[in-house]
Write an enzyme that holds these catalytic residues in place. Structure first.
Site, PDB file in Angstrom:
ATOM      1  NE  ARG A  38      28.310  15.339  57.635  1.00  0.00           N
ATOM      2  CZ  ARG A  38      27.420  15.375  56.661  1.00  0.00           C
ATOM      3  NH1 ARG A  38      27.570  14.630  55.602  1.00  0.00           N
ATOM      4  NH2 ARG A  38      26.355  16.139  56.757  1.00  0.00           N
ATOM      5  CB  VAL A  86      29.805  10.481  47.842  1.00  0.00           C
ATOM      6  CG1 VAL A  86      30.864   9.565  48.450  1.00  0.00           C
ATOM      7  CG2 VAL A  86      29.584  10.136  46.377  1.00  0.00           C
ATOM      8  CG  ASN A  87      28.411  15.296  48.753  1.00  0.00           C
ATOM      9  OD1 ASN A  87      29.216  14.402  48.935  1.00  0.00           O
ATOM     10  ND2 ASN A  87      28.764  16.565  48.752  1.00  0.00           N
ATOM     11  CD  GLU A 158      17.803   4.266  52.030  1.00  0.00           C
ATOM     12  OE1 GLU A 158      18.482   3.232  51.995  1.00  0.00           O
ATOM     13  OE2 GLU A 158      16.621   4.269  52.436  1.00  0.00           O
ATOM     14  CG  LEU A 218      16.760  10.195  38.845  1.00  0.00           C
ATOM     15  CD1 LEU A 218      17.338  10.477  37.464  1.00  0.00           C
ATOM     16  CD2 LEU A 218      17.252  11.245  39.840  1.00  0.00           C
ATOM     17  CB  CYS A 273      16.122  14.603  47.697  1.00  0.00           C
ATOM     18  SG  CYS A 273      17.322  13.809  48.765  1.00  0.00           S
ATOM     19  CD  GLN A 275      15.336  23.811  43.308  1.00  0.00           C
ATOM     20  OE1 GLN A 275      14.389  24.205  43.973  1.00  0.00           O
ATOM     21  NE2 GLN A 275      16.268  24.621  42.875  1.00  0.00           N
TER      22      GLN A 275
HETATM   23  N1  LIG Z   1      19.390  13.125  52.509  1.00  0.00           N
HETATM   24  C1  LIG Z   1      18.448  12.266  52.190  1.00  0.00           C
HETATM   25  O1  LIG Z   1      17.403  12.217  52.819  1.00  0.00           O
HETATM   26  C2  LIG Z   1      18.625  11.313  51.046  1.00  0.00           C
HETATM   27  C3  LIG Z   1      17.731  10.245  50.896  1.00  0.00           C
HETATM   28  C4  LIG Z   1      17.899   9.364  49.831  1.00  0.00           C
HETATM   29  C5  LIG Z   1      18.956   9.537  48.947  1.00  0.00           C
HETATM   30  N2  LIG Z   1      19.812  10.574  49.114  1.00  0.00           N
HETATM   31  C6  LIG Z   1      20.965  10.668  48.209  1.00  0.00           C
HETATM   32  O2  LIG Z   1      22.092  10.119  48.904  1.00  0.00           O
HETATM   33  C7  LIG Z   1      23.310  10.815  48.554  1.00  0.00           C
HETATM   34  C8  LIG Z   1      23.952  11.364  49.808  1.00  0.00           C
HETATM   35  O3  LIG Z   1      23.097  12.295  50.401  1.00  0.00           O
HETATM   36  P1  LIG Z   1      23.381  12.855  51.876  1.00  0.00           P
HETATM   37  O4  LIG Z   1      22.223  13.701  52.210  1.00  0.00           O
HETATM   38  O5  LIG Z   1      23.766  11.723  52.774  1.00  0.00           O
HETATM   39  O6  LIG Z   1      24.685  13.747  51.576  1.00  0.00           O
HETATM   40  P2  LIG Z   1      25.711  14.361  52.642  1.00  0.00           P
HETATM   41  O7  LIG Z   1      26.311  15.544  52.016  1.00  0.00           O
HETATM   42  O8  LIG Z   1      25.053  14.467  53.978  1.00  0.00           O
HETATM   43  O9  LIG Z   1      26.830  13.218  52.804  1.00  0.00           O
HETATM   44  C9  LIG Z   1      27.755  12.878  51.799  1.00  0.00           C
HETATM   45  C10 LIG Z   1      29.094  12.617  52.469  1.00  0.00           C
HETATM   46  O10 LIG Z   1      29.986  12.064  51.488  1.00  0.00           O
HETATM   47  C11 LIG Z   1      31.293  12.526  51.805  1.00  0.00           C
HETATM   48  N3  LIG Z   1      32.182  12.339  50.638  1.00  0.00           N
HETATM   49  C12 LIG Z   1      32.129  12.979  49.448  1.00  0.00           C
HETATM   50  N4  LIG Z   1      33.078  12.497  48.626  1.00  0.00           N
HETATM   51  C13 LIG Z   1      33.740  11.534  49.306  1.00  0.00           C
HETATM   52  C14 LIG Z   1      34.819  10.656  48.985  1.00  0.00           C
HETATM   53  N5  LIG Z   1      35.380  10.655  47.784  1.00  0.00           N
HETATM   54  N6  LIG Z   1      35.262   9.797  49.935  1.00  0.00           N
HETATM   55  C15 LIG Z   1      34.686   9.771  51.163  1.00  0.00           C
HETATM   56  N7  LIG Z   1      33.652  10.575  51.532  1.00  0.00           N
HETATM   57  C16 LIG Z   1      33.180  11.426  50.593  1.00  0.00           C
HETATM   58  C17 LIG Z   1      31.096  13.960  52.207  1.00  0.00           C
HETATM   59  O11 LIG Z   1      32.185  14.437  52.970  1.00  0.00           O
HETATM   60  C18 LIG Z   1      29.787  13.857  53.013  1.00  0.00           C
HETATM   61  O12 LIG Z   1      30.029  13.700  54.402  1.00  0.00           O
HETATM   62  C19 LIG Z   1      22.868  11.867  47.544  1.00  0.00           C
HETATM   63  O13 LIG Z   1      23.023  11.319  46.265  1.00  0.00           O
HETATM   64  C20 LIG Z   1      21.389  12.062  47.830  1.00  0.00           C
HETATM   65  O14 LIG Z   1      20.672  12.494  46.706  1.00  0.00           O
HETATM   66  C21 LIG Z   1      19.678  11.461  50.154  1.00  0.00           C
HETATM   67  O1  LIG Z   2       2.435  16.654  51.864  1.00  0.00           O
HETATM   68  C1  LIG Z   2       3.580  17.133  51.923  1.00  0.00           C
HETATM   69  C2  LIG Z   2       4.731  16.343  52.139  1.00  0.00           C
HETATM   70  C3  LIG Z   2       5.983  16.971  52.183  1.00  0.00           C
HETATM   71  N1  LIG Z   2       6.088  18.307  52.033  1.00  0.00           N
HETATM   72  C4  LIG Z   2       7.433  18.941  52.042  1.00  0.00           C
HETATM   73  O2  LIG Z   2       8.250  18.286  51.088  1.00  0.00           O
HETATM   74  C5  LIG Z   2       9.617  18.316  51.501  1.00  0.00           C
HETATM   75  C6  LIG Z   2      10.213  16.923  51.479  1.00  0.00           C
HETATM   76  O3  LIG Z   2       9.614  16.139  52.479  1.00  0.00           O
HETATM   77  P1  LIG Z   2       9.877  14.567  52.622  1.00  0.00           P
HETATM   78  O4  LIG Z   2       9.688  13.933  51.313  1.00  0.00           O
HETATM   79  O5  LIG Z   2       9.062  14.076  53.736  1.00  0.00           O
HETATM   80  O6  LIG Z   2      11.405  14.546  53.106  1.00  0.00           O
HETATM   81  P2  LIG Z   2      12.780  14.132  52.394  1.00  0.00           P
HETATM   82  O7  LIG Z   2      13.696  13.736  53.470  1.00  0.00           O
HETATM   83  O8  LIG Z   2      13.191  15.209  51.460  1.00  0.00           O
HETATM   84  O9  LIG Z   2      12.435  12.799  51.557  1.00  0.00           O
HETATM   85  C7  LIG Z   2      12.278  12.806  50.145  1.00  0.00           C
HETATM   86  O10 LIG Z   2      13.534  12.797  49.499  1.00  0.00           O
HETATM   87  C8  LIG Z   2      14.356  11.669  49.875  1.00  0.00           C
HETATM   88  C9  LIG Z   2      15.688  11.876  49.217  1.00  0.00           C
HETATM   89  O11 LIG Z   2      15.756  11.416  47.923  1.00  0.00           O
HETATM   90  C10 LIG Z   2      13.646  10.384  49.448  1.00  0.00           C
HETATM   91  O12 LIG Z   2      14.444   9.263  49.813  1.00  0.00           O
HETATM   92  C11 LIG Z   2      12.277  10.293  50.105  1.00  0.00           C
HETATM   93  O13 LIG Z   2      11.580   9.150  49.620  1.00  0.00           O
HETATM   94  C12 LIG Z   2      11.487  11.551  49.776  1.00  0.00           C
HETATM   95  O14 LIG Z   2      10.227  11.537  50.464  1.00  0.00           O
HETATM   96  C13 LIG Z   2       9.611  18.947  52.895  1.00  0.00           C
HETATM   97  O15 LIG Z   2       9.944  20.318  52.785  1.00  0.00           O
HETATM   98  C14 LIG Z   2       8.176  18.788  53.357  1.00  0.00           C
HETATM   99  O16 LIG Z   2       7.794  19.746  54.290  1.00  0.00           O
HETATM  100  C15 LIG Z   2       4.964  19.090  51.815  1.00  0.00           C
HETATM  101  O17 LIG Z   2       5.052  20.304  51.657  1.00  0.00           O
HETATM  102  N2  LIG Z   2       3.729  18.486  51.779  1.00  0.00           N
END
Ligand SMILES: NC(=O)c1ccc[n+]([C@@H]2O[C@H](COP(=O)([O-])OP(=O)(O)OC[C@H]3O[C@@H](n4cnc5c(N)ncnc54)[C@H](O)[C@@H]3O)[C@@H](O)[C@H]2O)c1
Ligand SMILES: O=c1ccn([C@@H]2O[C@H](COP(=O)(O)OP(=O)(O)O[C@H]3O[C@H](CO)[C@@H](O)[C@H](O)[C@H]3O)[C@@H](O)[C@H]2O)c(=O)[nH]1
Length: 457
Positions: A38, A86-87, A158, A218, A273, A275
């Site tokens: 990465r 982190v995840n 975030e 949440l 996120c 589920q």
């Molecule tokens: N993906 C999204 O859209 C989104 C949006 C908002 C919040 N979140 C939340 O943010 C968090 C991260 O999500 P993501 O999608 O970026 O995950 P991700 O899996 O893409 O990234 C997490 C990274 O953390 C690294 N990692 C794990 N343990 C580590 C350690 N001890 N030291 C250094 N690196 C380490 C992993 O190698 C990985 O690259 C989750 O809690 C998720 O629920 C995600």
């Molecule tokens: O009217 C809608 C809107 C979304 N979706 C679906 O819902 C899922 C999630 O979509 P979206 O919320 O746009 O994307 P995420 O990146 O998963 O973002 C959500 O999850 C993130 C991780 O926590 C949060 O930060 C965001 O606020 C939240 O919107 C996808 O499969 C979309 O296709 C629908 O089916 N119908």
């Protein structure tokens, strides 16, 4: 110079830290990760994630005040503020398996911080975590500092969505910061706020206590997912009654108490996120003896699973109750458009359902690789012949009996459907899982079209 270290260079850590670097040239930002591949990708011309606008931001800052490294210890040691992104997946075994959050990665990050720190630091929870995680983090952080080094823990969840992450980060509707309400906690909140005010208007920065901030994240995702399950539940009723879900959504959207967003009926929500976070919420409710509340939120996932299953059933029943040996084109595999992310994409369940009925799938997604699709479908030697991943929509649909649209990529709206129709087996079926197609036009061409929440022909 203030130094920030971002632990975790994923979908959140990478873009979030890059935007801080862009907006705060006086701050040095190091993004660290345990994954060599990465970090190498972040340092290359092919970034590890596809996100519109991300490359431009990274190119502007990388090597100036934005650095990507695997040297976690060094950068944590030097930092004044450590963001942890982190995840936090769902536990797959042990106590709470299938629901509770697996905090292994968080714990290991906290232990590293604790081990290498010899100065006071602010630790920022960016990951989505169970409410009261900060309490556990504090215990880990302070276990070997004997109170000499002071850590202030803040919750700064975030809210970005994938596909629009850069826009969401540049122009957030709100930034939430939770912290302890004593003098030191409030000072830490102000220090973090001072970073965001570089580009976020003050009135969009909300401050709360720690537990409210953790729970708000949440709750946010639960409410959004609940809206999708609500409209998807309505879509089933529309199909049964002759109502049209797009018209119902439109009517709802004009109610200013409801607003227009998250009312698109679909094959089901996906993404890493929704589920996971609802399951976590359910687990927390159950752990607190709140059975009715837990059951209420669980239903959001039940309806989502129902919607995916209903889609597969519709495909099979429409195609004369069998898809055995039939070629079905799958257009779109990512969980939404403008991302290559396939985590919990509904495409996985739909494809597995169709493979279970012995269909032959020809899959095209503009951003998802063949390797990823094979991995997600656990394509083993006995089903490998049933799955092909191809380079464009015309190839995928050639000689197909049916098409399933599973991601709302813009390019699927502008395909030459006349040409597609001519090259398909007849009758030619289209199952629009995203309601993006012009129903009248496709029916005029000759397709048998099923869209979510619309009466059949
Ligand atoms: N993906 C999204 O859209 C989104 C949006 C908002 C919040 N979140 C939340 O943010 C968090 C991260 O999500 P993501 O999608 O970026 O995950 P991700 O899996 O893409 O990234 C997490 C990274 O953390 C690294 N990692 C794990 N343990 C580590 C350690 N001890 N030291 C250094 N690196 C380490 C992993 O190698 C990985 O690259 C989750 O809690 C998720 O629920 C995600
Ligand atoms: O009217 C809608 C809107 C979304 N979706 C679906 O819902 C899922 C999630 O979509 P979206 O919320 O746009 O994307 P995420 O990146 O998963 O973002 C959500 O999850 C993130 C991780 O926590 C949060 O930060 C965001 O606020 C939240 O919107 C996808 O499969 C979309 O296709 C629908 O089916 N119908």
């Amino acid at each position: 110079m203030v130094k920030i270290c971002g632990i975790g260079a994923g979908y959140v850590g990478g873009p979030t830290m890059a935007v801080i670097a862009l907006k705060c040239p006086s701050i040095e930002v190091a993004v660290v990760d345990i994954s060599d591949s990465r970090i190498s990708a972040w340092n290359s011309n092919k970034l590890p994630i596809y996100e519109p606008g991300l490359e431009e931001v990274v190119n502007q800052c990388r090597g100036k005040n934005l650095f990507f490294s695997t040297d976690v210890e060094k950068h944590v040691h030097e930092a004044d503020i450590v963001f942890v992104s982190v995840n936090t997946p769902t536990k797959i075994r042990g106590l709470g398996a299938g629901k509770a959050t697996d905090l292994t990665y968080w714990e290991s990050a906290a232990r590293i911080i604790s081990d290498v720190s010899n100065s006071n630091k602010i630790i920022v929870e960016k990951s989505t975590v169970p409410v009261r995680t900060a309490e556990a983090v504090e215990k880990i952080l302070t276990h070997n500092s004997k109170g000499i080094i002071k850590f202030q823990i803040l919750s700064n969840p975030e809210f970005l969505s994938e596909g629009t992450a850069i826009q969401d980060l540049l122009n957030p509707d709100r930034v939430l910061i939770g912290g302890n309400q004593d003098r030191e906690g409030l000072e830490a909140i102000q220090k973090l706020k001072a970073i965001y005010v570089h580009w976020v208007p003050q009135d969009r920065i909300i401050t709360t206590n720690l537990w409210s901030a953790e729970l708000s994240k949440l709750a946010d995702n639960a409410f959004l997912a609940q809206r999708i399950s609500s409209i998807n539940a309505m879509s089933a009723l529309c199909e049964a009654t002759g109502a049209e879900v797009s018209q119902v959504s439109h009517a709802l959207s004009k109610n200013t108490k409801l607003g227009p967003k998250f009312l698109n009926a679909s094959v089901g929500f996906g993404g890493s996120c929704f589920q996971k976070d609802i399951l976590n919420l359910v687990y927390i409710c159950e752990s607190n003896g709140l059975t009715e509340v837990a059951n209420y939120w669980k239903q959001v996932i039940t309806v989502n699973d129902y919607q995916k299953g209903r889609f597969v059933k519709r495909v099979v029943t429409s195609m004369f109750n069998t898809v055995t040996g039939k070629k079905i084109a799958i257009l779109g595999f990512a969980f939404k458009k403008d991302t290559g992310d396939t985590r919990k994409t509904p495409a996985i369940d739909v494809c597995r359902g169709l493979l279970g009925d012995d269909a032959c799938l020809s899959i095209y997604d503009p951003q998802v690789t063949k390797e990823q699709i094979h991995k997600d479908l656990s394509v083993s030697s006995n089903v490998v012949k049933q799955v092909s991943v191809v380079g464009d929509a015309y190839e995928a649909t050639k000689e197909a009996h049916g098409i399933c649209i599973l991601t709302e990529w813009d390019e699927f709206k502008s395909i030459d459907y006349q040409r597609v129709y001519e090259n398909m087996r007849k009758p030619a079926f289209v199952f629009d899982g995203r309601n993006i197609l012009n129903v009248d036009k496709l029916r005029e061409i000759g397709f048998i079209l099923y869209s979510i929440g619309r009466p059949l022909e």
